[in-house]
Design an enzyme around this catalytic site. Structure first.
Site, mmCIF file in Angstrom:
data_model
loop_
_atom_site.group_PDB
_atom_site.id
_atom_site.type_symbol
_atom_site.label_atom_id
_atom_site.label_comp_id
_atom_site.label_asym_id
_atom_site.label_seq_id
_atom_site.Cartn_x
_atom_site.Cartn_y
_atom_site.Cartn_z
ATOM 1 N N ASP A 12 39.316 51.777 42.096
ATOM 2 C CA ASP A 12 40.578 51.047 42.035
ATOM 3 C C ASP A 12 41.708 51.942 41.502
ATOM 4 O O ASP A 12 41.497 52.748 40.595
ATOM 5 C CB ASP A 12 40.409 49.832 41.121
ATOM 6 N N ASN A 60 40.515 43.128 51.859
ATOM 7 C CA ASN A 60 41.522 44.171 52.066
ATOM 8 C C ASN A 60 42.253 44.053 53.402
ATOM 9 O O ASN A 60 43.288 44.707 53.614
ATOM 10 C CB ASN A 60 40.901 45.568 51.956
ATOM 11 N N TRP A 61 41.740 43.203 54.306
ATOM 12 C CA TRP A 61 42.441 42.979 55.576
ATOM 13 C C TRP A 61 43.796 42.310 55.352
ATOM 14 O O TRP A 61 44.640 42.282 56.262
ATOM 15 C CB TRP A 61 41.588 42.122 56.509
ATOM 16 N N ARG A 63 46.066 43.404 53.459
ATOM 17 C CA ARG A 63 47.062 44.437 53.175
ATOM 18 C C ARG A 63 47.929 44.706 54.398
ATOM 19 O O ARG A 63 47.574 44.316 55.523
ATOM 20 C CB ARG A 63 46.356 45.729 52.728
ATOM 21 N N ARG A 172 34.203 50.714 37.196
ATOM 22 C CA ARG A 172 35.445 50.325 37.867
ATOM 23 C C ARG A 172 36.612 51.030 37.193
ATOM 24 O O ARG A 172 36.794 50.925 35.981
ATOM 25 C CB ARG A 172 35.681 48.813 37.829
ATOM 26 N N ARG A 178 37.283 43.110 36.663
ATOM 27 C CA ARG A 178 36.657 42.079 37.502
ATOM 28 C C ARG A 178 35.781 42.770 38.549
ATOM 29 O O ARG A 178 35.908 43.969 38.775
ATOM 30 C CB ARG A 178 37.708 41.192 38.163
#
Length: 224
Positions: A12, A60-61, A63, A172, A178
């Site tokens: 991230d 993520n689609w 975006r 992460r 999260r």
């Protein structure tokens, strides 16, 4: 000292790094690839056998189309440039998720898996178009259709990760705490570390520090 076989990473912070340093989210995605290469090399040095990278989620689609197209173009370029090197270095590449991309990218992903399928130094799992909830639902539907009894083993054997041990460690980056629909079933007993650094800033020393802390943890798995 805890054994460490499988590391999963939510990479991230690429977009935020790009905006901060280059005024471009895409520049952050490009910079993030350098970190990917460094972490793969360092994982091999640390004799880690499985590395799972969250590359593109089912969410993520949402975006912008231009950013999605850039991400896939970047992935295509990376695979074309690196797959021969991966094979030479005995790196196995596996895609987890649904291959619902362009015919060109789908073919490239399949060819990359085929070329590296017999390699065993490390297995890199690319989570692409991956969502854990849909993975679990798909697993239940498979079992229902085949009339197989539902238990932990049968579910695990019906997931995309059926031949992959569960992660020992999840990292992460990006200062976000999260799981973002990532390996929800598989992470049930993983140790979780959150890094404040954005992914392009994350380096081998940060990785080693987390591994060191992981190895010192007393892992009870429900016992005392």
């Amino acid at each position: 000292m805890n054994p460490l076989s499988h590391v999963a990473i939510i990479m991230d912070g690429n977009g935020r790094w790009g905006l901060k340093n280059k005024n471009s989210r895409n520049a952050g995605h490009k910079a993030g690839l350098i970190t990917v290469e460094n972490i793969i090399k360092h994982s091999i040095q640390r004799k880690i056998k499985f590395l799972t990278l969250y590359v593109f989620s089912t969410e993520n689609w949402k975006r912008p189309k231009s950013e999605i197209e850039y991400l896939f173009a970047l992935l295509e370029h990376f695979l074309k440039k690196k797959i021969g090197e991966f094979d030479k270095n005995k790196i196995k590449l596996v895609v987890i998720g649904k291959k619902k991309f362009s015919n060109k990218l789908n073919k490239l992903l399949s060819e990359s898996e085929k070329i590296t399928k017999n390699n065993s130094k490390i297995q890199i799992n690319l989570a692409l178009n991956y969502g854990s909830r849909s993975e679990i639902i798909e697993a239940f539907n498979k079992l229902y259709k085949k009339k197989i009894k539902i238990n932990e083993r049968s579910v695990s054997n019906s997931l995309y990760t059926k031949n992959i041990p569960d992660p020992d460690l999840l990292i992460r980056t990006g200062n976000t705490k999260r799981l973002s629909n990532f390996l929800l079933w598989q992470l049930s007993y993983s140790e979780i570390f959150f890094s404040k650094k954005l992914w392009p800033e994350f380096n081998e020393k940060d990785y080693d520090n987390i591994i060191y802390e992981f190895r010192r943890i007393k892992r009870n798995f429900g016992k005392i």
